[in-house]
Scaffold this motif. Sequence first.
Motif, PDB file in Angstrom:
ATOM      1  N   LEU A   1       2.358  23.174  22.914  1.00 50.12           N
ATOM      2  CA  LEU A   1       1.917  22.113  23.816  1.00 50.12           C
ATOM      3  C   LEU A   1       0.560  21.544  23.415  1.00 50.12           C
ATOM      4  CD1 LEU A   1       3.497  21.158  26.221  1.00 50.12           C
ATOM      5  CD2 LEU A   1       2.060  22.559  27.683  1.00 50.12           C
ATOM      6  N   GLU A   2       0.518  20.222  23.288  1.00 50.22           N
ATOM      7  CA  GLU A   2      -0.781  19.600  23.043  1.00 50.22           C
ATOM      8  C   GLU A   2      -1.647  19.819  24.283  1.00 50.22           C
ATOM      9  OE1 GLU A   2      -0.246  15.452  22.394  1.00 50.22           O
ATOM     10  OE2 GLU A   2       1.112  15.798  20.700  1.00 50.22           O
ATOM     11  N   GLU A   3      -2.943  19.998  24.062  1.00 52.87           N
ATOM     12  CA  GLU A   3      -3.845  20.251  25.180  1.00 52.87           C
ATOM     13  C   GLU A   3      -3.785  19.103  26.198  1.00 52.87           C
ATOM     14  OE1 GLU A   3      -4.987  23.069  25.872  1.00 52.87           O
ATOM     15  OE2 GLU A   3      -5.935  22.244  27.684  1.00 52.87           O
ATOM     16  N   ARG A   4      -3.674  17.885  25.651  1.00 53.84           N
ATOM     17  CA  ARG A   4      -3.622  16.711  26.517  1.00 53.84           C
ATOM     18  C   ARG A   4      -2.456  16.801  27.511  1.00 53.84           C
ATOM     19  NH1 ARG A   4      -0.159  12.946  26.249  1.00 53.84           N
ATOM     20  NH2 ARG A   4       0.604  13.833  24.307  1.00 53.84           N
ATOM     21  N   LEU A   5      -1.302  17.227  27.005  1.00 55.72           N
ATOM     22  CA  LEU A   5      -0.126  17.293  27.874  1.00 55.72           C
ATOM     23  C   LEU A   5      -0.293  18.393  28.923  1.00 55.72           C
ATOM     24  CD1 LEU A   5       2.671  16.341  28.635  1.00 55.72           C
ATOM     25  CD2 LEU A   5       3.622  17.854  26.899  1.00 55.72           C
ATOM     26  N   ASN A   6      -0.837  19.521  28.476  1.00 55.45           N
ATOM     27  CA  ASN A   6      -1.094  20.627  29.399  1.00 55.45           C
ATOM     28  C   ASN A   6      -1.977  20.158  30.560  1.00 55.45           C
ATOM     29  OD1 ASN A   6      -0.737  23.198  30.131  1.00 55.45           O
ATOM     30  ND2 ASN A   6      -2.316  24.059  28.789  1.00 55.45           N
ATOM     31  N   THR A   7      -3.028  19.428  30.210  1.00 57.08           N
ATOM     32  CA  THR A   7      -3.948  18.926  31.238  1.00 57.08           C
ATOM     33  C   THR A   7      -3.221  17.954  32.165  1.00 57.08           C
ATOM     34  OG1 THR A   7      -5.599  18.980  29.497  1.00 57.08           O
ATOM     35  CG2 THR A   7      -6.235  17.850  31.527  1.00 57.08           C
ATOM     36  N   GLU A   8      -2.419  17.089  31.583  1.00 51.74           N
ATOM     37  CA  GLU A   8      -1.711  16.099  32.414  1.00 51.74           C
ATOM     38  C   GLU A   8      -0.765  16.776  33.398  1.00 51.74           C
ATOM     39  OE1 GLU A   8      -1.647  12.451  29.189  1.00 51.74           O
ATOM     40  OE2 GLU A   8       0.272  13.194  29.958  1.00 51.74           O
ATOM     41  N   ILE A   9      -0.055  17.808  32.917  1.00 55.99           N
ATOM     42  CA  ILE A   9       0.891  18.503  33.809  1.00 55.99           C
ATOM     43  C   ILE A   9       0.129  19.165  34.964  1.00 55.99           C
ATOM     44  CG2 ILE A   9       2.518  20.455  33.957  1.00 55.99           C
ATOM     45  CD1 ILE A   9       3.429  19.731  31.109  1.00 55.99           C
ATOM     46  N   ASN A  10      -0.971  19.834  34.626  1.00 53.10           N
ATOM     47  CA  ASN A  10      -1.757  20.475  35.688  1.00 53.10           C
ATOM     48  C   ASN A  10      -2.306  19.465  36.674  1.00 53.10           C
ATOM     49  OD1 ASN A  10      -1.335  23.109  34.962  1.00 53.10           O
ATOM     50  ND2 ASN A  10      -2.966  23.045  33.406  1.00 53.10           N
ATOM     51  N   GLN A  11      -2.733  18.342  36.122  1.00 58.32           N
ATOM     52  CA  GLN A  11      -3.281  17.286  36.983  1.00 58.32           C
ATOM     53  C   GLN A  11      -2.197  16.770  37.949  1.00 58.32           C
ATOM     54  OE1 GLN A  11      -4.829  14.191  34.507  1.00 58.32           O
ATOM     55  NE2 GLN A  11      -6.912  14.721  35.118  1.00 58.32           N
ATOM     56  N   LEU A  12      -1.011  16.558  37.405  1.00 58.38           N
ATOM     57  CA  LEU A  12       0.084  16.057  38.253  1.00 58.38           C
ATOM     58  C   LEU A  12       0.407  17.068  39.347  1.00 58.38           C
ATOM     59  CD1 LEU A  12       2.508  14.492  35.610  1.00 58.38           C
ATOM     60  CD2 LEU A  12       1.370  13.269  37.473  1.00 58.38           C
ATOM     61  N   LEU A  13       0.431  18.349  38.989  1.00 57.01           N
ATOM     62  CA  LEU A  13       0.760  19.363  40.002  1.00 57.01           C
ATOM     63  C   LEU A  13      -0.336  19.439  41.070  1.00 57.01           C
ATOM     64  CD1 LEU A  13       2.293  22.031  37.586  1.00 57.01           C
ATOM     65  CD2 LEU A  13       3.539  20.770  39.353  1.00 57.01           C
ATOM     66  N   ASN A  14      -1.587  19.245  40.654  1.00 57.49           N
ATOM     67  CA  ASN A  14      -2.684  19.223  41.648  1.00 57.49           C
ATOM     68  C   ASN A  14      -2.554  18.034  42.574  1.00 57.49           C
ATOM     69  OD1 ASN A  14      -3.854  21.510  40.772  1.00 57.49           O
ATOM     70  ND2 ASN A  14      -5.344  20.490  39.419  1.00 57.49           N
ATOM     71  N   GLU A  15      -2.265  16.872  41.972  1.00 55.47           N
ATOM     72  CA  GLU A  15      -2.095  15.672  42.813  1.00 55.47           C
ATOM     73  C   GLU A  15      -0.939  15.862  43.781  1.00 55.47           C
ATOM     74  OE1 GLU A  15      -1.496  12.245  40.289  1.00 55.47           O
ATOM     75  OE2 GLU A  15      -3.365  12.667  39.224  1.00 55.47           O
ATOM     76  N   LEU A  16       0.121  16.507  43.293  1.00 53.39           N
ATOM     77  CA  LEU A  16       1.280  16.750  44.159  1.00 53.39           C
ATOM     78  C   LEU A  16       0.870  17.612  45.356  1.00 53.39           C
ATOM     79  CD1 LEU A  16       4.305  16.751  44.836  1.00 53.39           C
ATOM     80  CD2 LEU A  16       4.613  18.619  43.199  1.00 53.39           C
ATOM     81  N   SER A  17       0.104  18.664  45.099  1.00 54.04           N
ATOM     82  CA  SER A  17      -0.329  19.530  46.208  1.00 54.04           C
ATOM     83  C   SER A  17      -1.140  18.729  47.220  1.00 54.04           C
ATOM     84  CB  SER A  17      -1.218  20.670  45.702  1.00 54.04           C
ATOM     85  OG  SER A  17      -0.502  21.440  44.808  1.00 54.04           O
TER      86      SER A  17
END
Length: 462
Positions: A93-109
């Motif tokens: 996983l590119e670091e950028r994608l990892n960050t984006e996924i975490n960001q999306l999950l945070n926004e979802l919460s």
Amino acid sequence: MSSKTVSLENISSENLIVAKFGGTSVADHQAMLRCAHIIKEQPNNKLIVVSASSGVTNLLVRLSQANIPDDEQKQIVEKIKDIQLNITQHLALEERLNTEINQLLNELSLDAKAQSVSHSARVSDAILSYGEQLSSRIFAQVLQSIGVNGEYFDVRQVMKTNDLYGKAVVDLAALKTNSEQLLIPHLQEKVIVTQGFIGQNNSEQTTTLGRGGSDYSAALLAEAVNASNLAIWTDVVGIFTTDPRITDQARAIKEISFGEAAEMATFGAKILHPATLIPAMRQNIPVFVGSSKEPEKGGTRIQKSVASKPTYRSISLRREQTLVTVKSPAMLHASGFLAKLFAVLAKHKLSVDLITTSEISVAMTFDNPTGSTQALLNSTVVEELEQLCEVSVEHDLSLIAVVGNSIHQTNGVGTSVFDALSGVNVRMICQGASEHNLCFLVDENQANEAVEKLHKALFPEF
Ligand code: ADP
Ligand code: ASP
Ligand code: MG
């Protein structure tokens, strides 16, 4: 009917294909890899539309409801995270994608928290959109992992809609111009991966097109980019004579016309969202439906004209129907009753599906997929209708449609259909308004039996 196996090899190689992969096709890493190989093997697959990974949208629907306890919210977000991380763990996983996924999950919460405090349709759609936002990013990376130049594209840049959250209507002109400017130029050198199901209104809020809407998104995009073909990859090897989950006697159809397939989809064949064929028909884009698990088995080709037009093509089943019967002697020889009846329904934004009338009564069906119609009918609508007439409301019915060609002009259709249904309590029957179908209601608990009996009679084994 053509006896040739239909596969994407039949699609001309100079052309641009829009390919849509449904929830089960992007459910896990194995499934995504299979789809990636389909794309790699046919380089004309240039614009890829994905659904959320299987199960994710259902979890998001729960999260989008009011008053979900904190604990449950957390559990749901964790489940979604698990589904996605189970895929990404197989990827470098590119670091950028990892960050984006975490960001999306945070926004979802955060959206889920906001929703449980004060519920809104706007936040509901925002929540529902995360499934496709996640799966499309991950799928682009899966493509890259096998050497395909896949790039994520946010469909909200082009899929502009009105404000009707949950069932937004797409601005076709904007989609066309935006696609010409922002999408088509990239299709030359890259495989673009984008989201089905979601769009954006003029206030830049995320909207959704209705459950199962990714098929429709893909068809709209195919129209907007002037695609030569649309491929819908799912979990069955094409369109069957009826839902293969109901009877193992169902068989795949090699070729079917736009009109027949549209009728099937409208009457509940879940294989395609009901609106999918509208853009395809407008632009005369042939549609292929096949299984991403077994692409070598070919599939169904849907196009303008087909060699065979049998009387019986398929049987569709739509569950969760509500029947409302209204009765009034005042209807007899009186004008204006129907107008008053429809005024009440229109006021409550209730859309009648099927309707039959006699001298003193009217029977109407309402599609009730989420229970919303049921809730509405339980409330003030019935009271208002009761001021005009006697009202009876029945739930838990299923609508069965026999789809075919010139059904209205063919002798013996009624006999064949209703003879096959002995022992089944058949309710409201509608025929005549469409040349392509005959439909009727049965009790929910007899629906499978009715489809099996009908299928045996109308599609006997050769
Ligand atoms: P996806 O997630 O790929 O969009 P769906 O679950 O929405 O897939 O649609 C595929 C399902 O549609 C099949 O698994 C099948 O059970 C159901 N289905 C209903 N009617 C038909 C039909 N006539 N032919 C094939 N599949 C059908
Ligand atoms: N993910 C959305 C749904 O489950 C849209 C789709 O899959 O077509 O309804
Ligand atoms: Mg679907």
